[in-house]
Scaffold this active site. Sequence first.
Site, PDB file in Angstrom:
ATOM      1  N   ASP A  16      -0.657   4.884   0.675  1.00  0.00           N
ATOM      2  CA  ASP A  16       0.050   5.674   1.678  1.00  0.00           C
ATOM      3  C   ASP A  16       0.767   4.764   2.675  1.00  0.00           C
ATOM      4  O   ASP A  16       0.308   3.652   2.946  1.00  0.00           O
ATOM      5  CB  ASP A  16      -0.973   6.560   2.416  1.00  0.00           C
ATOM      6  CG  ASP A  16      -0.300   7.705   3.155  1.00  0.00           C
ATOM      7  OD1 ASP A  16       0.915   7.925   2.963  1.00  0.00           O
ATOM      8  OD2 ASP A  16      -0.999   8.379   3.936  1.00  0.00           O
ATOM      9  N   GLY A  19       6.735   5.371   3.731  1.00  0.00           N
ATOM     10  CA  GLY A  19       7.750   5.953   4.619  1.00  0.00           C
ATOM     11  C   GLY A  19       7.666   5.338   6.010  1.00  0.00           C
ATOM     12  O   GLY A  19       8.694   4.968   6.602  1.00  0.00           O
ATOM     13  N   ARG A  20       6.441   5.223   6.535  1.00  0.00           N
ATOM     14  CA  ARG A  20       6.276   4.648   7.883  1.00  0.00           C
ATOM     15  C   ARG A  20       6.705   3.188   7.916  1.00  0.00           C
ATOM     16  O   ARG A  20       7.295   2.720   8.882  1.00  0.00           O
ATOM     17  CB  ARG A  20       4.808   4.795   8.338  1.00  0.00           C
ATOM     18  CG  ARG A  20       4.535   6.131   8.980  1.00  0.00           C
ATOM     19  CD  ARG A  20       3.070   6.432   9.022  1.00  0.00           C
ATOM     20  NE  ARG A  20       2.617   6.969   7.743  1.00  0.00           N
ATOM     21  CZ  ARG A  20       1.374   7.333   7.486  1.00  0.00           C
ATOM     22  NH1 ARG A  20       0.443   7.198   8.412  1.00  0.00           N
ATOM     23  NH2 ARG A  20       1.057   7.837   6.327  1.00  0.00           N
ATOM     24  N   TRP A  21       6.430   2.485   6.843  1.00  0.00           N
ATOM     25  CA  TRP A  21       6.824   1.072   6.751  1.00  0.00           C
ATOM     26  C   TRP A  21       8.347   0.959   6.867  1.00  0.00           C
ATOM     27  O   TRP A  21       8.869   0.112   7.591  1.00  0.00           O
ATOM     28  CB  TRP A  21       6.329   0.511   5.412  1.00  0.00           C
ATOM     29  CG  TRP A  21       6.566  -0.948   5.207  1.00  0.00           C
ATOM     30  CD1 TRP A  21       5.701  -1.970   5.501  1.00  0.00           C
ATOM     31  CD2 TRP A  21       7.743  -1.563   4.640  1.00  0.00           C
ATOM     32  NE1 TRP A  21       6.266  -3.175   5.153  1.00  0.00           N
ATOM     33  CE2 TRP A  21       7.516  -2.956   4.630  1.00  0.00           C
ATOM     34  CE3 TRP A  21       8.956  -1.072   4.145  1.00  0.00           C
ATOM     35  CZ2 TRP A  21       8.447  -3.861   4.136  1.00  0.00           C
ATOM     36  CZ3 TRP A  21       9.890  -1.983   3.667  1.00  0.00           C
ATOM     37  CH2 TRP A  21       9.632  -3.358   3.666  1.00  0.00           C
ATOM     38  N   ASN A  64       3.497  15.815  -3.976  1.00  0.00           N
ATOM     39  CA  ASN A  64       4.743  15.042  -3.860  1.00  0.00           C
ATOM     40  C   ASN A  64       5.923  15.751  -4.538  1.00  0.00           C
ATOM     41  O   ASN A  64       7.086  15.464  -4.238  1.00  0.00           O
ATOM     42  CB  ASN A  64       4.605  13.643  -4.501  1.00  0.00           C
ATOM     43  CG  ASN A  64       3.800  12.655  -3.671  1.00  0.00           C
ATOM     44  OD1 ASN A  64       3.336  11.649  -4.190  1.00  0.00           O
ATOM     45  ND2 ASN A  64       3.620  12.929  -2.383  1.00  0.00           N
ATOM     46  N   ARG A  67       8.698  17.098  -2.335  1.00  0.00           N
ATOM     47  CA  ARG A  67       9.600  16.220  -1.562  1.00  0.00           C
ATOM     48  C   ARG A  67      11.053  16.461  -1.978  1.00  0.00           C
ATOM     49  O   ARG A  67      11.310  17.005  -3.066  1.00  0.00           O
ATOM     50  CB  ARG A  67       9.214  14.755  -1.797  1.00  0.00           C
ATOM     51  CG  ARG A  67       7.850  14.463  -1.176  1.00  0.00           C
ATOM     52  CD  ARG A  67       7.622  13.001  -0.974  1.00  0.00           C
ATOM     53  NE  ARG A  67       6.360  12.826  -0.280  1.00  0.00           N
ATOM     54  CZ  ARG A  67       5.931  11.694   0.228  1.00  0.00           C
ATOM     55  NH1 ARG A  67       6.662  10.604   0.127  1.00  0.00           N
ATOM     56  NH2 ARG A  67       4.770  11.623   0.836  1.00  0.00           N
TER      57      ARG A  67
HETATM   58  C1  FPP Z   1       3.121   7.263   0.009  1.00  0.00           C
HETATM   59  O1  FPP Z   1       4.077   6.864   0.932  1.00  0.00           O
HETATM   60  C2  FPP Z   1       3.321   6.839  -1.357  1.00  0.00           C
HETATM   61  C3  FPP Z   1       3.791   7.593  -2.407  1.00  0.00           C
HETATM   62  C4  FPP Z   1       4.604   8.815  -2.265  1.00  0.00           C
HETATM   63  C5  FPP Z   1       3.466   7.235  -3.791  1.00  0.00           C
HETATM   64  C6  FPP Z   1       3.362   5.770  -4.102  1.00  0.00           C
HETATM   65  C7  FPP Z   1       4.583   5.225  -4.724  1.00  0.00           C
HETATM   66  C8  FPP Z   1       4.856   3.908  -4.828  1.00  0.00           C
HETATM   67  C9  FPP Z   1       3.933   2.846  -4.376  1.00  0.00           C
HETATM   68  C10 FPP Z   1       6.163   3.490  -5.386  1.00  0.00           C
HETATM   69  C11 FPP Z   1       6.279   3.187  -6.824  1.00  0.00           C
HETATM   70  C12 FPP Z   1       5.088   3.349  -7.701  1.00  0.00           C
HETATM   71  C13 FPP Z   1       4.914   2.682  -8.869  1.00  0.00           C
HETATM   72  C14 FPP Z   1       3.699   2.933  -9.710  1.00  0.00           C
HETATM   73  C15 FPP Z   1       5.871   1.688  -9.336  1.00  0.00           C
HETATM   74  P1  FPP Z   1       4.637   7.995   1.894  1.00  0.00           P
HETATM   75  O2  FPP Z   1       6.051   8.219   1.523  1.00  0.00           O
HETATM   76  O3  FPP Z   1       3.779   9.215   1.859  1.00  0.00           O
HETATM   77  O4  FPP Z   1       4.499   7.292   3.292  1.00  0.00           O
HETATM   78  P2  FPP Z   1       4.470   8.001   4.725  1.00  0.00           P
HETATM   79  O5  FPP Z   1       3.213   8.824   4.766  1.00  0.00           O
HETATM   80  O6  FPP Z   1       4.438   6.845   5.650  1.00  0.00           O
HETATM   81  O7  FPP Z   1       5.719   8.818   4.832  1.00  0.00           O
END
Ligand code: FPP
Length: 240
Positions: A16, A19-21, A64, A67
């Site tokens: 997780d 997005g914040r990163w 997801n 989204r």
């Molecule tokens: C959460 O970040 C992460 C995901 C939606 C899924 C993970 C996806 C990856 C690591 C990218 C590619 C994957 C592979 C296997 C190559 P978020 O968008 O929810 O972050 P936030 O909560 O800060 O908005």
Amino acid sequence: MHDALKPPHHIAVIMDGNGRWARARGLPRGLGHRAGAQAVRRIVEACCDVGVRVLTLYAFSWENRDRPAAEIRELMGLLEEFIRRETPTLLANQVRLRTIGRMEELSADVVASLRRVEAQTAQGARMTLALALGYGGRQEIVDAARRLAERARQGLLRPEQIDEAMFAQQLYAPDLPDPDLLIRTSGEQRLSNFLLWQSSYTELYVTPKLWPDFTKEDLLDAIAEYERRERRFGRVTAQA
Ligand code: FPP
């Protein structure tokens, strides 16, 4: 400092914070996911190095799917890129790729690439990398219940014969052991529909680090913390 660690057999990760990163850097979310994909590579390699036998990553959850279409396209593009780029490394390191989830939620092209790599890496004996895609823990339990109900309807099974072991056999990857350690990055203290059945006795480890910043050292910290905990599975220990 972490030299003598005995790694957990199975680590599961809720990745997780992409997005914040990105937001913290004034970048589009897609670049956060791209940095997240780099972290996937890093952590797969680190798990291989330390002797973890199964790594399950929550790569695309059931939720997801809600989204924006453009973000889903980006995630799927990264997944395809990851498969294309990393297959030789997976083969060289004897890593077997598996998938769990409702794969019919993904595009036919992505599913075909995944099936191809699953077949190519099927002999990988050093570590299994399970990607949870279109995955939801409740949906997995519903799918298992449907399969058992269907067998009962066909007269192959009496409802009173269903026990935990039989139920677990209907999950997406019944041959994989339950996770010993579940890591969640970016601070949230929730399971978010991940491995609900399998995590009954799993040790949870939450770190404030955002997934793209998660390093091998962070993984080793999580493993060290896991080693310090006493796992009793609800029982009373001999010393108590
Ligand atoms: C959460 O970040 C992460 C995901 C939606 C899924 C993970 C996806 C990856 C690591 C990218 C590619 C994957 C592979 C296997 C190559 P978020 O968008 O929810 O972050 P936030 O909560 O800060 O908005």
